[in-house]
Write a protein that holds these residues in place. Structure first.
Motif, PDB file in Angstrom:
ATOM      1  N   VAL A  19       0.868  -1.269   0.076  1.00  0.00           N
ATOM      2  CA  VAL A  19       0.225  -0.021   0.010  1.00  0.00           C
ATOM      3  C   VAL A  19       0.863   1.354   0.042  1.00  0.00           C
ATOM      4  N   ASP A  20       0.305   2.507  -0.415  1.00  0.00           N
ATOM      5  CA  ASP A  20       1.039   3.490  -0.210  1.00  0.00           C
ATOM      6  C   ASP A  20       0.864   4.255   0.986  1.00  0.00           C
ATOM      7  N   ALA A  21       1.529   5.387   1.185  1.00  0.00           N
ATOM      8  CA  ALA A  21       1.298   6.323   2.481  1.00  0.00           C
ATOM      9  C   ALA A  21       0.044   6.298   3.037  1.00  0.00           C
ATOM     10  N   SER A  22      -1.119   6.557   2.041  1.00  0.00           N
ATOM     11  CA  SER A  22      -2.374   6.573   2.387  1.00  0.00           C
ATOM     12  C   SER A  22      -3.094   5.419   2.781  1.00  0.00           C
ATOM     13  N   CYS A  23      -2.257   4.253   2.693  1.00  0.00           N
ATOM     14  CA  CYS A  23      -2.862   2.964   2.736  1.00  0.00           C
ATOM     15  C   CYS A  23      -3.781   2.701   1.483  1.00  0.00           C
ATOM     16  N   ARG A  24      -3.826   3.167   0.292  1.00  0.00           N
ATOM     17  CA  ARG A  24      -4.165   2.879  -0.817  1.00  0.00           C
ATOM     18  C   ARG A  24      -3.448   1.427  -1.483  1.00  0.00           C
ATOM     19  N   PRO A  25      -4.262   0.485  -1.907  1.00  0.00           N
ATOM     20  CA  PRO A  25      -3.688  -0.548  -2.266  1.00  0.00           C
ATOM     21  C   PRO A  25      -3.117  -0.588  -3.569  1.00  0.00           C
ATOM     22  N   LEU A  26      -1.877  -1.151  -3.911  1.00  0.00           N
ATOM     23  CA  LEU A  26      -1.168  -0.971  -4.784  1.00  0.00           C
ATOM     24  C   LEU A  26      -1.205  -2.399  -5.809  1.00  0.00           C
ATOM     25  N   TRP A  27      -0.635  -2.581  -6.949  1.00  0.00           N
ATOM     26  CA  TRP A  27      -0.713  -3.662  -7.851  1.00  0.00           C
ATOM     27  C   TRP A  27       0.357  -3.410  -8.938  1.00  0.00           C
ATOM     28  N   HIS A  28       0.411  -4.261  -9.716  1.00  0.00           N
ATOM     29  CA  HIS A  28       1.536  -4.389 -10.884  1.00  0.00           C
ATOM     30  C   HIS A  28       1.529  -3.099 -11.706  1.00  0.00           C
ATOM     31  N   PRO A  29       0.677  -2.399 -12.358  1.00  0.00           N
ATOM     32  CA  PRO A  29       0.878  -1.386 -12.912  1.00  0.00           C
ATOM     33  C   PRO A  29       1.504  -0.221 -12.346  1.00  0.00           C
ATOM     34  N   GLU A  30       1.433  -0.160 -10.671  1.00  0.00           N
ATOM     35  CA  GLU A  30       2.149   1.099 -10.009  1.00  0.00           C
ATOM     36  C   GLU A  30       3.397   0.490  -9.406  1.00  0.00           C
ATOM     37  N   LEU A  31       3.752  -0.780  -9.543  1.00  0.00           N
ATOM     38  CA  LEU A  31       4.726  -1.377  -8.951  1.00  0.00           C
ATOM     39  C   LEU A  31       5.992  -1.730  -9.733  1.00  0.00           C
ATOM     40  N   ARG A  32       7.076  -1.305  -9.749  1.00  0.00           N
ATOM     41  CA  ARG A  32       8.274  -1.636 -10.466  1.00  0.00           C
ATOM     42  C   ARG A  32       8.985  -2.558  -9.686  1.00  0.00           C
ATOM     43  N   PHE A  33       9.618  -3.893 -10.271  1.00  0.00           N
ATOM     44  CA  PHE A  33      10.362  -4.760  -9.904  1.00  0.00           C
ATOM     45  C   PHE A  33      11.629  -4.227  -9.282  1.00  0.00           C
ATOM     46  N   GLU A  34      12.368  -3.263 -10.231  1.00  0.00           N
ATOM     47  CA  GLU A  34      13.605  -3.119 -10.106  1.00  0.00           C
ATOM     48  C   GLU A  34      13.634  -1.940  -8.747  1.00  0.00           C
ATOM     49  N   GLU A  35      12.662  -1.196  -8.543  1.00  0.00           N
ATOM     50  CA  GLU A  35      12.720  -0.267  -7.371  1.00  0.00           C
ATOM     51  C   GLU A  35      12.464  -1.146  -6.116  1.00  0.00           C
ATOM     52  N   LEU A  36      11.630  -2.064  -6.050  1.00  0.00           N
ATOM     53  CA  LEU A  36      11.213  -2.784  -4.893  1.00  0.00           C
ATOM     54  C   LEU A  36      12.414  -3.855  -4.510  1.00  0.00           C
ATOM     55  N   ASN A  37      13.070  -4.190  -5.365  1.00  0.00           N
ATOM     56  CA  ASN A  37      14.006  -5.202  -5.303  1.00  0.00           C
ATOM     57  C   ASN A  37      15.347  -4.395  -4.721  1.00  0.00           C
ATOM     58  N   ALA A  38      15.366  -3.146  -5.328  1.00  0.00           N
ATOM     59  CA  ALA A  38      16.426  -2.369  -4.695  1.00  0.00           C
ATOM     60  C   ALA A  38      16.132  -1.984  -3.244  1.00  0.00           C
ATOM     61  N   ILE A  39      15.043  -1.695  -2.902  1.00  0.00           N
ATOM     62  CA  ILE A  39      14.589  -1.735  -1.485  1.00  0.00           C
ATOM     63  C   ILE A  39      14.977  -2.747  -0.420  1.00  0.00           C
ATOM     64  N   LEU A  40      14.475  -3.841  -0.928  1.00  0.00           N
ATOM     65  CA  LEU A  40      14.861  -5.032  -0.336  1.00  0.00           C
ATOM     66  C   LEU A  40      16.360  -5.373   0.131  1.00  0.00           C
ATOM     67  N   GLU A  41      17.228  -5.042  -1.092  1.00  0.00           N
ATOM     68  CA  GLU A  41      18.659  -5.195  -0.933  1.00  0.00           C
ATOM     69  C   GLU A  41      19.113  -4.501  -0.059  1.00  0.00           C
ATOM     70  N   THR A  42      18.767  -3.255   0.479  1.00  0.00           N
ATOM     71  CA  THR A  42      19.279  -2.263   1.537  1.00  0.00           C
ATOM     72  C   THR A  42      19.034  -2.917   2.821  1.00  0.00           C
ATOM     73  N   ILE A  43      17.953  -3.761   2.895  1.00  0.00           N
ATOM     74  CA  ILE A  43      17.713  -4.138   4.331  1.00  0.00           C
ATOM     75  C   ILE A  43      18.981  -5.132   5.123  1.00  0.00           C
ATOM     76  N   GLU A  44      19.365  -4.770   6.141  1.00  0.00           N
ATOM     77  CA  GLU A  44      20.423  -5.548   6.963  1.00  0.00           C
ATOM     78  C   GLU A  44      19.966  -6.704   7.202  1.00  0.00           C
ATOM     79  N   VAL A  45      20.629  -7.804   6.795  1.00  0.00           N
ATOM     80  CA  VAL A  45      20.133  -9.370   7.057  1.00  0.00           C
ATOM     81  C   VAL A  45      21.603 -10.145   7.141  1.00  0.00           C
ATOM     82  N   ARG A  46      22.637  -9.220   7.654  1.00  0.00           N
ATOM     83  CA  ARG A  46      23.809 -10.257   7.701  1.00  0.00           C
ATOM     84  C   ARG A  46      23.660 -11.196   9.035  1.00  0.00           C
TER      85      ARG A  46
END
Length: 354
Positions: A19-46
């Motif tokens: 969802v976005d900041a206003s809790c509006r549900p999102l789906w593939h036309p508004e979501l990009r794999f590259e952006e989401l994957n980059a966000i996930l890769e920054t999370i500390e999991v060592r």
């Protein structure tokens, strides 16, 4: 005599709606794999090992997070792009249920913090509350696998993974386990149904509000369990629904263990019967025919069956309460929607783990 829990291993996979900041549900036309994957890769999991975490196509590194969605195929069905439906958390293989749940909670908190920095949050709901249909080019060799890949674009669920000690695995009759799951899984799913939202409103079937559009959509084509012989006989239970309550996930593992280990559970059914029963559970929850009786059988037998192995069944107490009242998580969401009359306002209550 109580046996120790050594030799059991556990893993949890959970899918989330974005969802976005206003809790509006999102789906593939508004979501990009590259952006989401980059966000996930920054999370500390060592501080987490990678035991059991495969590298998913199009992702660049092994990690406990995955962008979930539909893989667009190139030549020979090799994925070339991904249309996101949401995100998934995958815990590493753990030696106890408690360790697995703790890992999940920690990973969820880190994911939410990272997402919030980029204007997103992950919501806990088992069916997209706005979108209900997806079509894409064939990306699986088998027709039924392709059909399920398209259906899964609107569903979100947990996979409950258990591996048992080698001596138990050697004695396990997989044909009998399938029959047992076909008989009892609909009733156990009835304890968890929690997706009554559909196309921006409540899901109605023949004039009555249903409990789980996810279970209704997935039951005819998706498997109830998946067996992985090459992964220490990993046993994966799939039909239960997403929940914001961490104790529910603990209970999910206990329910699955009970089906695997309790030899006193004598009910057996075919896949066709399971599909029919799942359809009834999707509409009526614990009011479905025989659901309460079958769930009660599993819950009442679990302490003796699992206590033998050293498992504490206290986490099943709230399932007993649901059984008594016949009130399931979907009822809370229905009440919330009837009060709020707003999908974003409902989703705002389904962000945090409790």
């Amino acid at each position: 005599m109580t046996r120790h829990r050594s030799g059991f291993h556990f893993g949890l996979e959970t899918e989330f709606l974005l969802v976005d900041a206003s809790c509006r549900p999102l789906w593939h036309p508004e979501l990009r794999f590259e952006e989401l994957n980059a966000i996930l890769e920054t999370i500390e999991v060592r501080d987490f090992d990678q035991n059991g975490l495969d590298l998913i196509p199009l992702h660049r590194k092994r990690m406990p997070f995955v962008v979930e969605g539909y893989q667009l195929p190139g030549p020979n069905l090799v994925p070339t792009a991904l249309l996101p439906k949401g995100l998934e958390i995958r815990t590493p293989v753990c030696n106890s249920i408690e360790e697995c749940i703790d890992a999940f909670v920690t990973l969820h908190g880190r994911m939410q913090r990272s997402l919030s920095e980029h204007g997103y949050r992950a919501a806990i709901l088992s069916f997209h509350p706005i979108e209900d249909h997806f079509e894409g080019p064939q990306n699986k060799r088998r027709y039924d696998h392709w059909q399920w890949a398209m259906e899964a674009m609107t569903t979100y669920g947990p996979d409950i993974n258990v591996s048992v000690p080698s001596d138990v695995a050697e004695r396990l009759d997989l044909h009998e386990l399938h029959g047992k799951v076909n008989y009892y899984a609909p009733a156990l799913t009835a304890l968890t149904v929690a997706s009554p939202l559909y196309r921006g409103d409540l899901w109605r079937m023949r004039g009555k509000v249903g409990k789980s559009v996810r279970t209704y959509h997935r039951s005819t084509i998706a498997p109830a369990i998946s067996i992985h012989p090459k992964e220490n006989l990993r046993l994966e239970l799939k039909p239960l629904e997403m929940t914001p309550y961490r104790i529910d996930y603990h209970g999910y593992f206990l329910l699955w263990l009970a089906l695997i280990l309790d030899e006193s559970l004598l009910g057996r059914a075919t896949e066709q019967t399971r599909i029919y029963d799942m359809g009834q559970v999707a509409r009526f929850g614990l009011h479905a025919e025989s659901a309460r009786e079958r769930a009660h059988e599993v819950l009442s037998n679990a302490p003796s069956a699992l206590g033998h192995w050293g498992f504490d069944c206290q986490a099943l107490d709230h399932f007993h309460a649901r059984l008594e009242t016949r009130r399931v998580p979907a009822d809370d969401i229905i009440d919330l929607f009837e009060c709020e009359q707003s999908i974003p306002n409902v989703l705002r209550h389904l962000i945090d783990l409790r």
